[in-house]
Structures are given as structure tokens and as C-alpha cells.
Design an enzyme around this catalytic site. Structure first.
Site, PDB file in Angstrom:
ATOM      1  N   GLU A 138      42.883  33.444  49.120  1.00  0.00           N
ATOM      2  CA  GLU A 138      43.323  33.733  50.474  1.00  0.00           C
ATOM      3  C   GLU A 138      42.147  33.909  51.433  1.00  0.00           C
ATOM      4  OE1 GLU A 138      47.587  35.846  49.930  1.00  0.00           O
ATOM      5  OE2 GLU A 138      45.896  37.047  49.284  1.00  0.00           O
ATOM      6  N   CYS A 174      37.825  36.622  57.071  1.00  0.00           N
ATOM      7  CA  CYS A 174      37.548  37.240  55.773  1.00  0.00           C
ATOM      8  C   CYS A 174      37.729  36.143  54.719  1.00  0.00           C
ATOM      9  CB  CYS A 174      38.540  38.384  55.580  1.00  0.00           C
ATOM     10  SG  CYS A 174      38.383  39.204  54.007  1.00  0.00           S
ATOM     11  N   CYS A 210      38.613  38.261  40.141  1.00  0.00           N
ATOM     12  CA  CYS A 210      37.334  38.970  40.155  1.00  0.00           C
ATOM     13  C   CYS A 210      37.172  39.658  38.815  1.00  0.00           C
ATOM     14  CB  CYS A 210      37.302  40.004  41.275  1.00  0.00           C
ATOM     15  SG  CYS A 210      35.725  40.880  41.365  1.00  0.00           S
ATOM     16  N   CYS A 213      37.834  46.596  39.808  1.00  0.00           N
ATOM     17  CA  CYS A 213      37.956  47.922  40.417  1.00  0.00           C
ATOM     18  C   CYS A 213      39.404  48.394  40.347  1.00  0.00           C
ATOM     19  CB  CYS A 213      37.490  47.884  41.871  1.00  0.00           C
ATOM     20  SG  CYS A 213      35.781  47.377  42.014  1.00  0.00           S
ATOM     21  N   CYS A 236      41.912  47.827  43.415  1.00  0.00           N
ATOM     22  CA  CYS A 236      41.895  46.511  44.076  1.00  0.00           C
ATOM     23  C   CYS A 236      42.871  45.563  43.391  1.00  0.00           C
ATOM     24  CB  CYS A 236      40.481  45.951  44.032  1.00  0.00           C
ATOM     25  SG  CYS A 236      40.382  44.252  44.620  1.00  0.00           S
ATOM     26  N   GLY A 243      37.246  38.288  45.160  1.00  0.00           N
ATOM     27  CA  GLY A 243      36.048  37.978  44.386  1.00  0.00           C
ATOM     28  C   GLY A 243      34.828  38.787  44.752  1.00  0.00           C
ATOM     29  N   GLU A 244      33.862  38.774  43.829  1.00  0.00           N
ATOM     30  CA  GLU A 244      32.591  39.452  44.038  1.00  0.00           C
ATOM     31  C   GLU A 244      31.559  38.370  44.382  1.00  0.00           C
ATOM     32  OE1 GLU A 244      30.978  42.475  44.346  1.00  0.00           O
ATOM     33  OE2 GLU A 244      29.352  41.044  44.604  1.00  0.00           O
ATOM     34  N   SER A 266      30.196  48.459  48.503  1.00  0.00           N
ATOM     35  CA  SER A 266      31.411  49.213  48.204  1.00  0.00           C
ATOM     36  C   SER A 266      31.054  50.408  47.332  1.00  0.00           C
ATOM     37  CB  SER A 266      32.407  48.302  47.482  1.00  0.00           C
ATOM     38  OG  SER A 266      32.815  47.284  48.370  1.00  0.00           O
ATOM     39  N   LEU A 267      30.974  51.562  47.951  1.00  0.00           N
ATOM     40  CA  LEU A 267      30.486  52.752  47.241  1.00  0.00           C
ATOM     41  C   LEU A 267      31.648  53.511  46.577  1.00  0.00           C
ATOM     42  CD1 LEU A 267      27.865  54.298  46.678  1.00  0.00           C
ATOM     43  CD2 LEU A 267      28.223  55.567  48.807  1.00  0.00           C
ATOM     44  N   ASN A 294      44.992  50.623  50.624  1.00  0.00           N
ATOM     45  CA  ASN A 294      46.214  49.834  50.801  1.00  0.00           C
ATOM     46  C   ASN A 294      46.887  49.708  49.448  1.00  0.00           C
ATOM     47  OD1 ASN A 294      46.047  49.207  53.643  1.00  0.00           O
ATOM     48  ND2 ASN A 294      44.225  48.054  53.080  1.00  0.00           N
ATOM     49  N   CYS A 330      42.840  44.833  53.510  1.00  0.00           N
ATOM     50  CA  CYS A 330      41.812  44.930  52.456  1.00  0.00           C
ATOM     51  C   CYS A 330      42.452  45.262  51.121  1.00  0.00           C
ATOM     52  CB  CYS A 330      40.853  46.082  52.714  1.00  0.00           C
ATOM     53  SG  CYS A 330      39.998  45.975  54.232  1.00  0.00           S
TER      54      CYS A 330
END
Ligand code: SAH
Ligand code: SF4
Length: 370
Positions: free
Chosen positions: A92, A105, A112, A116, A119, A166-167, A220-221, A298, A341
Site C-alpha cells: 500500500e 507514504c 516485514c 513489532c 504493527c 516494511g523496514e 521508531s523508539l 491505531n 500508521c
């Protein structure tokens, strides 16, 4: 030999390709401009290109975007496209219009492998890296279809964020030429400050990006300490917070902006307590020039996690702001079309059994308030 997709070349690559065909460099520039600035895909459309070159290209090369499976437009103007990348995979891209800019975006992988907890892409597992042409095709399609929609010849997309599926730093080889296309004045001409790579923290690749193609960096902490970050962002076990922050400091030496953006997804009862804001201050203040971007989580069904209340997010932000750390709360856009997100799910033929690994292993929060 298979015909080559010219969307996969940055200008250097296209020049080298044209040289192989016995053509001069400026021909590559002309071709590049037709493709990216005008959105052309048929060599016959490219009227000022020498006929001999057009003939050489026909049969050997092509300009082929991704097929669009669906397009959704949100009430707030956000547009989400689902692109087919073959073999049951789809990715997407999302366009977010604002008064002073238009942001796209972009996805870098089908799925990925980082996994996480919070996600949706991470829950779907990993299928494959996108090729440069597939990353560029998202911008190519979005820019030119939006120009048609708004009936304009002016640029519509002013910013790109690599925050889709994805990373990006785990697909480094394909990412860098794609970034170069975004930056090139003969293509999209975006400023380095307006192209952002967002990463979960692949430390060695942060160092390489600094050398090869420094653009704005978002990290991304999501947690102030390793014990919690290990659970939320599993790559932390390999590259813990101290190493990540060192890499961020090194990055700032060459970065187009003088700060790093830290993203922090606010999860109810997990990472949103006042003590955790204090711990973040201890971690960051005086150490690294940064901005903190708090993202309200989200939700998606399989996550087992909840969004922090608005009051919690506000209280958390205030503690940080009082300490002098620039902190913003991200507005959620496009959530009525699942374009916010972490909601990008696409279609992923998982090869990693992520969904089985992640089934509701609870996140254990230590030292948090009752
Ligand atoms: N892999 C990269 C870029 C893609 S994710 C990275 O992790 O940085 C883009 C951003 O969306 C990241 O900051 C990520 O943490 C955040 N995100 C992921 N899932 C989310 C969710 N469910 N709600 C809010 N933000 C989320
Ligand atoms: Fe991958 Fe980023 Fe999602 Fe983590 S947040 S699983 S790194 S896409």
C-alpha cells in the site's frame, strides 16, 4: 534477455544503460525526464527523443508501473492505493494532503520481518523485498494520477516518507537508488529534508545511509528502556538503545536536518506512564538533538493492545515538553479507510510464520505504575 523496466534506474544507472546501447548521457537525462516528470511510459510519446534511440529501446526496455488493485479516498482527502506486486502479495501507499504540503507514504517490502507487536504489517510476516522499480512505481503512479485528478501540471507530492509496509533499511540495496530518483532534479526534485526514511533501528544501515544518501531520519523508539523495547521492537535485542542512539548521533554529522525524529506509538498501560516519560527524558535530554513524535496507536484486531487515552497522551507530551524536548502528537489521518500508521496490511504471503509466533504473547511491563 528479459526487457528491463526503466523505473528501476536512478539517473546514473540509466546513463550506464544508455551507454551500453551506444547512446550519450544527455539522452538518459531526456528519457528520465519523460518518465518521471511527465509520467510517460510509451517511447513513442517521447517526441524529442531521437528516433534511433526509441527504436533501440522498443523491445529491450519498458516503463511499467504496478497494477492498482484498489483506490480508496478518505473523508479527509487521504488516498490509499493497494498495488499488486505478484504471487499473492500486495503493498500500500498513502497520499496525505495538507495545506502546505502533500506527503506520500511509501512501502519498501511485502510484509516485514522485524515483527513489532503493535504493527499490522509486522503481524503479517514477511514475503519479499520490493525492487527499486516497485518502490519508485508507487511515487510515479501517485504523482501522475493525482496531477490528472487535480487537473494540474504542478508537482502534487512534496514529501515522501518511507513509512508504509516494511523496514526500508532491511531492503537497502533497492532503497538507495529509489531515494536518488526521488531527489533527482530531473525526476521528482524533492529536497533531502523532505524525504524521510523511518527505521526500527538497523544500526549498521543507518551508518551506510549517512554515507550513501543522507535524508531525514525517523527512528521508531517506542520505549525508554531495553527491557520493554526488546518486547515491542524485537530488533532491539540485536541493536539495543545505546547503540541505536550512538548511530543517530553519527547520522546527525551528515544529516540534512539537525535533529532526529523519534516515533513513539502510545500503547495503553504499556509505554504511556509518567515514569516512562521521565525515563525518556533521562535517555534523550542533552544527549541528542531530537524531536519526539507521539503516535496514538491505531488498533487492529490481532494486536491485543489498546490506544492510550487522549488525556494520557497529552499528559505524557506535557512532561516531555516541560523538560525542553520538542514533542508533537501525530494527527491520525485516513483511519476511515484503514490508511493510518500501522494499519497498512496489504496482502502478504508470509514465509516466516510470524502470525503464529506473535499470537498474543503478552507484553510484560516492568516498573510501571498500577
Ligand atoms: N519499518 C519502519 C517504517 C514503517 S512503520 C519503522 O518501523 O519505522 C512506520 C511507523 O508507523 C513506525 O514508527 C511504526 O512504529 C508506526 N506504527 C506501526 N504500527 C502502528 C500502529 N498500529 N499504530 C500507530 N503507529 C504504528
Ligand atoms: Fe516492520 Fe516498522 Fe511494522 Fe516494525 S513497525 S513490523 S519495523 S513495518
Amino acid at each position: 534477455m528479459d526487457a528491463v523496466n526503466l523505473l528501476g534506474f536512478d539517473l546514473e544507472g540509466l546513463a550506464a544503460y544508455c551507454e551500453q546501447l551506444g547512446e550519450k548521457r544527455f539522452r538518459a537525462t531526456q528519457l528520465f525526464r519523460w518518465i518521471h516528470q511527465k509520467g510517460a511510459w510509451e517511447f513513442s510519446q517521447m517526441s524529442d527523443l531521437a528516433k534511433s534511440l526509441r527504436e533501440k529501446l522498443a523491445g529491450r526496455a519498458h516503463v511499467t508501473g504496478l497494477s492498482v488493485i484498489s483506490e480508496h479516498v478518505s473523508a479527509d482527502g487521504t488516498v490509499k492505493w493497494l498495488f499488486d506486486v505478484g504471487q499473492g502479495n500486495a503493498v500500500e501507499a498513502v497520499f496525505i494532503p495538507e495545506d502546505d504540503r502533500g506527503t506520500l507514504c511509501v512501502s519498501s517490502q511485502a510484509g516485514c520481518a522485524v515483527g513489532c507487536r503493535f504493527c499490522s504489517t509486522g503481524h503479517q510476516g514477511f514475503s519479499r523485498n520490493l525492487e527499486t522499480s516497485e518502490i519508485v512505481a508507487q511515487l510515479w503512479y501517485a504523482e501522475h494520477s493525482l496531477r490528472k485528478r487535480f487537473n494540474t501540471d504542478e508537482r502534487v507530492i512534496s514529501n515522501v516518507v518511507m513509512m508504509g509496509m516494511g523496514e526500508p533499511l532491511q531492503n537497502y540495496g533497492a532503497l538507495v537508488p529509489a531515494l536518488r530518483v526521488m531527489l533527482d532534479d530531473h525526476a521528482y526534485g524533492l529536497s533531502r529534508r523532505r524525504v524521510t526514511v523511518s527505521t526500527s533501528g538497523v544500526v549498521p544501515m543507518i551508518d551506510r545511509l549517512r554515507e550513501d544518501c543522507p535524508v531525514a531520519l525517523a527512528v521508531s523508539l517506542h520505549a525508554p528502556d531495553d527491557a520493554l523495547r526488546d518486547q515491542l521492537v524485537p530488533i532491539n535485542k540485536k541493536y539495543p538503545i545505546a547503540e541505536l542512539l550512538d548511530a543517530c548521533e553519527r547520522y546527525l554529522e551528515c544529516a540534512p536536518r539537525d535533529f532526529i525524529t523519534f516515533e513513539y506509538c502510545m500503547l495503553d498501560g504499556v509505554n504511556d506512564q509518567p515514569e516512562q516519560a521521565q525515563a525518556l527524558i533521562q535517555l534523550l535530554r542533552g544527549r541528542i538533538n531530537c524531536k519526539l513524535n507521539l503516535i496514538p496507536f491505531n488498533p487492529f484486531p490481532a494486536s491485543g493492545l489498546k490506544r492510550s487515552s487522549r488525556a494520557r497522551v497529552q499528559a505524557f507530551a506535557e512532561i516531555l515538553i516541560r523538560s525542553g524536548i520538542v514533542t508533537t502528537v501525530r494527527k491520525t489521518r485516513g483511519d476511515d479507510i484503514d490508511a493510518a500508521c500501522g494499519q497498512l496490511a496489504g496482502e502478504v504471503q508470509d514465509r516466516t510464520r510470524a502470525h503464529i509466533r506473535m499470537v498474543r504473547a503478552p507484553v510484560v511491563v516492568k516498573n510501571s505504575a498500577p
